[in-house]
Structures are given as structure tokens and as C-alpha cells.
Design a protein around this motif. Structure first.
Motif: not given
Length: 489
Positions: A24-26, A40-47, A163-166
Motif C-alpha cells: 500500500k502506498k501513501p 494507490y491513491v493520489p493525494e488529491i480530493s475528489r472534485g 509517486k509510484p505510478w510515474w
């Protein structure tokens, strides 16, 4: 190289649940509406973007080297198509947007209609897309002209290239003047599919009482010399016509031999990590030695190596020619990883996979040239008006690929479906983990390694003289690139 990859994927059965990606990632984990747990979840809020259209420009997946896991308009029975569909629906639901894909049917790897559209937009400066995915050679040329935003500058909010997706290793290798105008992420597969590896005929190795080379790889003894020794011990005129053709037996079937240089740690150009300045790799005794070893393998004996193109193509098709020359009668085949999908599945022989050989046993790591003909890259056009939204969607798009696309590609298509033994599964990981780009081939400064290949069978004289001529011309073009980058904001 054209592929029949899309046709194959269309008939693959979708897996009922994609396997997780590992640690699991941050950012924590979330369970999506389709029951999939996102590691893997980006540290941005859903908009909520109120149903706005988010446009992605990319190659048509039905064309040569179109990305296979970017577009999917409906739930699919193809593994990658289904993964792309789930990822895209997730984004649309989470951010209340509609993804709109604009595709280009270019037959060539660079300079086609995709390139012309972006080039023309440099003067029009229209907001034509949120995410742009050109071929990497087009990206290199257009970046010099100021078409793209530096993704590492903060001018596209929410992007985090750490981030790990890059793909940090590949991306760092392309940061000219420490700027990231184009990047590789888990959303893209072609850099891997176009990476050249060494396949070997397990059936023939067993029949010939030869040990599979896996032990040589693991011990670090898988070198050009070890490879050449096996290749030069094999080959014969099977049909007895006195002329080498695809009906005969060979130690190696191949077409592109720059892999021996890159595998030895030599590229046409390199990047100074501190200054961010690219430089043409100077000629050395090592380069001269590699050239001699490759020439001995490729041109040393009539039946050591069959080079695709030395006679008219079988069925007028490159893939069919590789298959005809290798299956059931030749030991090695050097080709892209995509061969797992469009050639090897139709072979009678059992096939294993190996990394490209090292220069010598003192070399610490194996190296592989990431595909440049087929590779695409993530970019954001300078004409994009809403960069905040573009950044949110791009980061979520790539993180979603890490959750959906990567498991489909690695766990299902490669390691569980196509690799024919556990050793080959390990080798696939080794290859992808050791990919590097040759900037000289991406930017086309001198294409030095390609030019050295052309001289293999020409009876050229001093390779040092040849190299010096190629390098001098490359230096002038490289300086133009540095000057162009220096003038960009």
C-alpha cells in the motif's frame, strides 16, 4: 514495427478480479464501486467538475503502436480493454467529468498527423486537450519548440512525479536542463512492449543437450562473449540450396543490434544528472570492442545470424519472417517484448526469455534500451487553460493505471498467461527494471548506434573514423536542442 496485438487482445477473456499491486502506498486505500480495492491513491480530493469534458489526445489503439490501455468506451472482454474501462469510469464518477478521446491514425512513429496538429497549435494556441500523449520522438521535437509545460515545475498543480505510478528512472533520464517536458507512467505500456530482449528456443536447447542460459544470467556470466560462443556453434543450410534464407537454421535471428551496445552500458548520448546537460558519448576502446564482437556475431559466418531484411520478407510481413526463421530451427531471437503476443503464441517451439547480454562479468547490472519507436509520453500542452483540472485528472489517470492497468498487464497478460516458465517470469521483471532510454535515438541527434549497425556488413574501415564523423554531426544538432531548451520559460 506493426503489430497484430490489438486483434489478439480482442479475444482474451477478462479476469473476474484483478490482482492487487502489492504494498500500500501513501494516501491510504479506498474500495471503489466496482468492488476493486485501490492500493494507490493520489493525494488529491475528489472534485466535482459539473460534467465537464476532459479531452485526451493519443494514438489510435488499432494502429501501429497505439497504446492499448488508454481508451475503452465500453466494458470489454479484452483484459486491457476492461482494465482501461474500469479506470476511466472510476475517474468519470469520482470527478464528474466525461473523458473525450481524440485519436490519430498515424502509420509512422513520428512526424505524422499527431505531430502536425500539435505543431500547428503552437501558433494557434488553442485549448485542444487536457492530456496529450504523443509518440516520444514527437514529444522530444515538440518540447524543444515550447509545446509542453515542464511537469516538474509546479505549473501543472497536483502532479507528483515521485509517486509510484510515474517511472522515476526513465523520467530522470530525460530531464534535459533538469526539466520534465514529457514523462512515462503506468498508463503507458509501449516503452515496455518495444523493449528488445533475447528469446531462446527451449525445445532446441533441450534437443541439442544445451543448458538453458538462466544460470549464466543469475551468476552474472551472461556476457556478449558467452552469447557469441553459443551462437557461433550453431547454424546450417537445412534446405541445401547453398543460400542463407529463412528455411535454414541459425544461432540468432534478429534485426536491430543496438541492444548489444545498450546492454553493455553504452548509449549514443547520456545525461549529466547534476547539470541536466546531454552529451554525445565519446568513442572508446570499449565501443570499438563491442563493434567487433557484434560484427563477428552478425557477419562472421553465413549461418550464425539471420538478419531480417537480407531477403524479401516471408508473406511480406516482418512478424511472419521472424517466426519462419526462428520456430523449430534457430536458437535465439532478438526482438521486442511484444513478440509474446503476436509471434510466440503461434509457435510450435517452447520459448524462454533472457536479458540482453552484458559487456563482461565486471558489469554490475544488465541494461535494456526502452523502446523509442513505439513509446509514447505524457505531456500537457502550454495552451491548456485550466491546468489545475488537467493536473488533477492526469494524476488520477496515472494512479488509476497503477491500480487497474498494471495488474492486468503484468499479472495476467505477461507473468500468468504468456511466460512459459518461472525463470522467464523473473527475466521479464529484470528486463523492465533495467530499462533506459538512449537520448540520441529519441532526439535523433546522430542516431549513432543505428549508423554503426548499417556499417556492419558494408566492409567499412576504421570504426573510430566512422564514429567520429557521426558524433561530429550529432554534436551540432545536440547544441541546437540545448539552445532551444535554454530559451524556454
Amino acid at each position: 514495427m506493426r503489430r497484430s496485438f490489438a486483434a489478439l487482445l480482442a479475444v482474451l477473456a477478462a479476469v473476474s478480479a484483478l490482482a492487487g499491486c502489492g504494498t500500500k502506498k501513501p494516501g491510504g486505500t479506498k474500495t471503489s464501486d466496482d468492488g476493486y480495492t485501490a492500493e494507490y491513491v493520489p493525494e488529491i480530493s475528489r472534485g466535482d467538475y459539473n460534467g465537464a469534458s476532459v479531452t485526451v489526445m493519443c494514438r489510435d489503439p488499432e494502429m501501429a503502436w497505439g497504446e492499448m490501455a488508454v481508451i475503452s468506451d465500453e466494458q470489454s472482454t479484452a483484459v486491457l480493454g476492461d482494465a482501461a474501462y474500469r479506470r476511466n469510469k472510476r475517474l468519470e464518477n469520482d470527478y464528474n467529468v466525461k473523458l473525450n478521446f481524440v485519436t490519430y491514425n498515424d502509420e509512422t512513429a513520428s512526424g505524422g498527423s499527431f505531430y502536425r496538429t500539435i505543431s500547428d497549435n503552437l501558433s494557434a494556441y488553442d485549448d485542444i486537450c487536457d492530456i496529450c500523449i504523443p509518440g516520444i520522438m514527437d514529444a522530444a521535437t515538440l518540447a524543444s519548440a515550447g509545446a509542453f509545460v515542464d511537469l516538474s515545475s509546479g505549473d501543472v498543480p497536483h502532479l507528483d512525479l515521485e509517486k509510484p505510478w510515474w517511472n522515476k528512472t526513465l523520467n530522470d533520464s530525460m530531464r534535459i536542463l533538469n526539466r520534465q517536458y514529457f514523462a512515462i507512467s503506468d498508463a503507458l505500456l509501449n516503452d515496455k512492449l518495444d523493449t528488445y530482449v533475447m528469446f531462446f528456443n527451449k525445445t532446441l536447447f533441450a534437443d541439442s543437450k544445451l543448458d538453458a542460459p538462466y544460470t549464466l544470467v543469475d551468476s552474472g556470466e551472461w556476457t556478449i562473449d558467452a552469447f557469441a560462443k553459443i551462437v557461433k556453434s550453431y547454424g546450417s543450410d537445412l534446405n541445401g540450396n547453398g543460400t542463407p534464407d529463412y528455411e535454414d537454421a541459425y544461432g540468432l535471428v534478429g534485426m536491430i543490434y543496438d541492444v548489444f551496445y545498450v546492454g553493455s552500458g553504452v548509449t549514443g548520448a547520456y545525461l549529466d544528472e547534476k547539470t541536466g546537460l546531454p552529451a554525445i558519448t565519446p568513442f572508446s576502446d570499449k565501443t570499438d570492442n563491442i563493434y567487433g564482437k557484434v560484427r563477428d556475431i552478425v557477419s562472421g559466418s553465413r549461418y550464425n545470424t539471420y538478419s531480417i531484411g537480407q531477403e524479401p520478407l516471408f508473406n511480406n510481413d516482418i512478424n511472419d519472417t521472424f517466426r519462419a526463421a526462428f520456430d523449430e530451427k534457430s536458437l535465439f531471437m532478438c526482438g521486442p517484448l511484444s513478440f509474446y503476443f503476436n509471434i510466440i503464441t503461434e509457435m510450435t517451439s517452447d520459448v524462454g526469455l533472457l536479458p540482453c547480454p552484458k559487456y563482461d562479468e565486471n558489469q554490475k547490472e544488465y541494461r535494456h534500451r526502452a523502446g523509442y519507436t513505439g513509446s509514447t509520453a505524457i505531456t500537457v500542452l502550454t495552451s491548456v487553460r485550466d491546468r489545475e483540472r488537467a493536473g488533477v485528472m492526469l494524476e488520477a489517470f496515472c494512479a488509476g493505471a497503477k491500480n487497474y492497468v498494471s495488474p492486468a498487464f503484468y499479472d495476467t497478460l505477461l507473468t500468468n498467461r504468456y511466460a512459459q516458465d518461472e525463470e522467464s517470469k523473473r527475466m521479464i521483471s529484470l528486463v523492465i527494471d533495467t530499462e533506459i532510454f538512449d537520448l540520441d535515438q529519441i532526439f535523433k541527434w546522430g542516431t549513432i548506434l543505428e549508423r554503426l549497425q548499417l556499417s556492419l556488413s558494408s566492409g567499412a574501415g576504421s570504426v573510430a573514423t566512422l564514429y567520429a564523423r557521426y558524433a561530429a554531426a550529432a554534436e551540432a544538432k545536440l547544441r541546437e536542442t540545448i539552445d532551444s531548451y535554454s530559451q524556454l520559460k
